[in-house]
Design a protein around this motif. Structure first.
Motif, PDB file in Angstrom:
ATOM      1  N   ARG A 197       3.112   1.883   6.332  1.00 45.42           N
ATOM      2  CA  ARG A 197       2.769   3.167   6.960  1.00 45.42           C
ATOM      3  C   ARG A 197       1.246   3.334   7.049  1.00 45.42           C
ATOM      4  O   ARG A 197       0.721   3.790   8.077  1.00 45.42           O
ATOM      5  N   LEU A 218       8.716   3.858   9.280  1.00 44.23           N
ATOM      6  CA  LEU A 218       7.395   4.477   9.237  1.00 44.23           C
ATOM      7  C   LEU A 218       7.443   5.983   8.983  1.00 44.23           C
ATOM      8  O   LEU A 218       6.601   6.518   8.256  1.00 44.23           O
ATOM      9  N   TYR A 219       8.406   6.658   9.579  1.00 44.99           N
ATOM     10  CA  TYR A 219       8.399   8.119   9.538  1.00 44.99           C
ATOM     11  C   TYR A 219       9.373   8.720   8.527  1.00 44.99           C
ATOM     12  O   TYR A 219       9.382   9.929   8.328  1.00 44.99           O
ATOM     13  N   GLU A 232      -4.603   0.215   2.352  1.00 48.90           N
ATOM     14  CA  GLU A 232      -4.910   1.278   1.396  1.00 48.90           C
ATOM     15  C   GLU A 232      -6.120   0.913   0.545  1.00 48.90           C
ATOM     16  O   GLU A 232      -7.004   1.743   0.300  1.00 48.90           O
ATOM     17  N   LEU A 258       6.375  -0.374   1.662  1.00 48.14           N
ATOM     18  CA  LEU A 258       6.608   0.452   2.843  1.00 48.14           C
ATOM     19  C   LEU A 258       5.516   1.504   3.000  1.00 48.14           C
ATOM     20  O   LEU A 258       5.197   1.914   4.121  1.00 48.14           O
ATOM     21  N   GLY A 259       4.906   1.909   1.896  1.00 47.97           N
ATOM     22  CA  GLY A 259       3.735   2.785   1.983  1.00 47.97           C
ATOM     23  C   GLY A 259       2.562   2.058   2.590  1.00 47.97           C
ATOM     24  O   GLY A 259       1.789   2.629   3.375  1.00 47.97           O
ATOM     25  N   PHE A 315      -0.054   1.289   9.903  1.00 50.16           N
ATOM     26  CA  PHE A 315       0.269   1.955  11.162  1.00 50.16           C
ATOM     27  C   PHE A 315      -0.690   3.106  11.445  1.00 50.16           C
ATOM     28  O   PHE A 315      -1.268   3.210  12.546  1.00 50.16           O
ATOM     29  N   LEU A 316      -0.891   3.962  10.466  1.00 41.57           N
ATOM     30  CA  LEU A 316      -1.789   5.101  10.663  1.00 41.57           C
ATOM     31  C   LEU A 316      -3.231   4.639  10.852  1.00 41.57           C
ATOM     32  O   LEU A 316      -4.007   5.276  11.581  1.00 41.57           O
ATOM     33  N   SER A 321       9.692   5.093   4.444  1.00 40.18           N
ATOM     34  CA  SER A 321       8.508   4.791   3.628  1.00 40.18           C
ATOM     35  C   SER A 321       8.229   5.867   2.595  1.00 40.18           C
ATOM     36  O   SER A 321       7.528   5.621   1.610  1.00 40.18           O
ATOM     37  N   GLU A 322       8.786   7.055   2.784  1.00 33.73           N
ATOM     38  CA  GLU A 322       8.598   8.152   1.835  1.00 33.73           C
ATOM     39  C   GLU A 322       9.817   8.361   0.943  1.00 33.73           C
ATOM     40  O   GLU A 322       9.807   9.245   0.079  1.00 33.73           O
TER      41      GLU A 322
END
Length: 447
Positions: A323, A395-396, A285, A319-320, A326-327, A399-400
């Motif tokens: 993700r 991930l899906y 990030e 966890l963000g 990964f993206l 993380s949110e």
């Protein structure tokens, strides 16, 4: 009063290894600062009939997360307008961060650390590696942060950023701050140290030689490496070597080193890092925010490099960050089938490095005898969680999601979404009152 607490029922994932054991309708039993049992909720309630229950409401029960690279001091930069254009990484450092760090005083160092630690608790991070700098209140700053860590209830590995950018005298003071803190907290169960360096291009040969001579053999470094092309360019111009060559030359590239970023590393340098046993820390990030590119995660892993994960002060949400990594792989490769294998070991690598530094082999696992670092994430998973699909859930979905409970070394720090050790409302009020003066000091500083 019964000393055993059972956390459940929920879906227990025992580690961040690939295809970890999963216990459905599971629970974790804790006594003092240790996990004493993992099993089904029914079995543990039968084994410990008088235990206190911490209701997981069917959520996901995970090991506490580890963040390998944070900057607590950045917490009060939110909303701050630097008042000048920042077109590249060098201008970002000079226009924002190197002014903010000089504007900090003891009050805002403490507030920044408290805000960041509260966020760590809120996002389930129970062990955090902080890389600190505050030139205007350097001496004793690590102990100041350590006091807040104790109050919050987390575990932390602290270091002070040595740099010659404000003169060699300050670099020497930074070295002394690191060494004194390491001496004071060498075997503390929840506080450990590393020797912090800013980056090769701001640390002179004289300082690196002093670091090399005075560093205890068991004290690793924590340094920004190849975050941007600027590191290699200025290191070559000023010192005639690449950043990695300089670390190696002064004996600082070893199995205890934490190397943050690595965006501008070539394959040969990554291979050397792999051979040294050092860990490379991916901060996806932050790298995106600074527009410096991204670590070639796939290449680093293929060359045998151990890669962990950090947030670089952008947030405390590990966890963000997972993700985002990964993206980033998918965006970088253009391959919609990529990413799972690449990021699957990042959180486990974090746990292994923390386990090494704290002399806690089971840290980062939910198993008998492990430190009782446990988090519960809400709500329950809407589909089955199995060893093969844990990463997909992280991930899906997870993380949110939000953390319901955070337990660190057996102490409940977040219970039903509410902090128990920190008054976040009072902290926010203090920060709101202190930040205008900090920002005014910031604006008075030139670059």
């Amino acid at each position: 009063m019964n000393s055993v607490t059972v956390v459940g029922p929920g879906t227990v994932v025992v580690s961040f290894e690939q295809e970890p054991m999963v216990v459905t309708q599971g629970a974790v039993a804790i006594e003092k600062d240790r996990i004493i049992a993992i099993g089904t909720f029914e079995d543990l309630c039968a084994t410990y009939p008088r235990a206190e229950l911490l209701d997981a409401h069917g959520g996901l029960i995970l090991p506490g997360l580890v963040n390998l690279h944070h900057h607590f001091y950045s917490a009060l930069a939110r909303g701050l307008d630097p008042g000048m254009p920042m077109h590249d990484f060098g201008e970002i450092l000079k226009g924002l961060w190197w002014r903010l760090d000089r504007a900090l005083d003891t009050q805002t160092v403490r507030l920044s650390a408290t805000l960041s630690l509260a966020d760590c608790i809120r996002w389930g991070c129970t062990t955090v590696f902080d890389h600190h700098v505050s030139p205007s209140c350097l001496g004793g700053s690590l102990n100041l942060i350590a006091d807040v860590v104790r109050e919050a209830g987390l575990s932390a590995v602290l270091s002070y950023e040595i740099s010659d950018r404000n003169g060699h005298e300050e670099a020497q003071a930074g070295l002394e701050e690191n060494l004194q803190f390491a001496s004071d907290h060498g075997k503390s169960p929840r506080l450990r140290s590393l020797l912090g360096l800013h980056a090769s291009f701001t640390v002179s040969d004289t300082t690196l030689e002093q670091v090399s001579k005075q560093r205890p053999a068991d004290l690793g470094i924590h340094v920004h490496l190849a975050e941007d092309q600027l590191d290699a360019k200025l290191s070559q111009e000023r010192y005639g070597q690449t950043p990695l060559d300089r670390l190696d030359h002064f004996g600082l590239l070893d199995g205890r080193a934490l190397l943050a970023h690595g965006v501008d590393l070539g394959r040969h340098d990554v291979s050397r890092i792999a051979e040294s046993g050092a860990i490379l820390i991916h901060n996806p990030e932050s790298n995106s925010n600074n527009a410096v590119g991204r670590l070639d995660l796939e290449a680093a892993l293929s060359l045998g490099c151990t890669v962990g994960l950090g947030t670089d002060g952008m947030s405390s949400r590990m966890l963000g960050s997972l993700r985002a990594a990964f993206l980033g792989v998918r965006a970088g490769t253009g391959d919609p089938t990529s990413g799972f294998d690449t990021v699957s070991g990042l959180l486990h690598a974090n746990s292994r490095r923390a386990a090494q530094i704290f002399d806690e082999p089971l840290l980062g696992r939910l198993s008998e005898g492990a430190p009782a670092d446990v988090i519960v994430i809400d709500p329950p998973a809407p589909t089955q969680v199995t060893p093969a699909n844990v990463l997909g859930h992280l991930l899906y979905g997870v993380s949110e999601n939000v953390v319901r409970h955070t337990i660190a070394r057996g102490r409940i720090l977040l219970k039903d979404f509410r902090h128990t050790t920190l008054d976040v409302g009072e902290i926010a009020a203090q920060a709101l009152a202190a930040s205008p003066a900090l920002w005014e000091r910031f604006r008075e500083l030139d670059t």
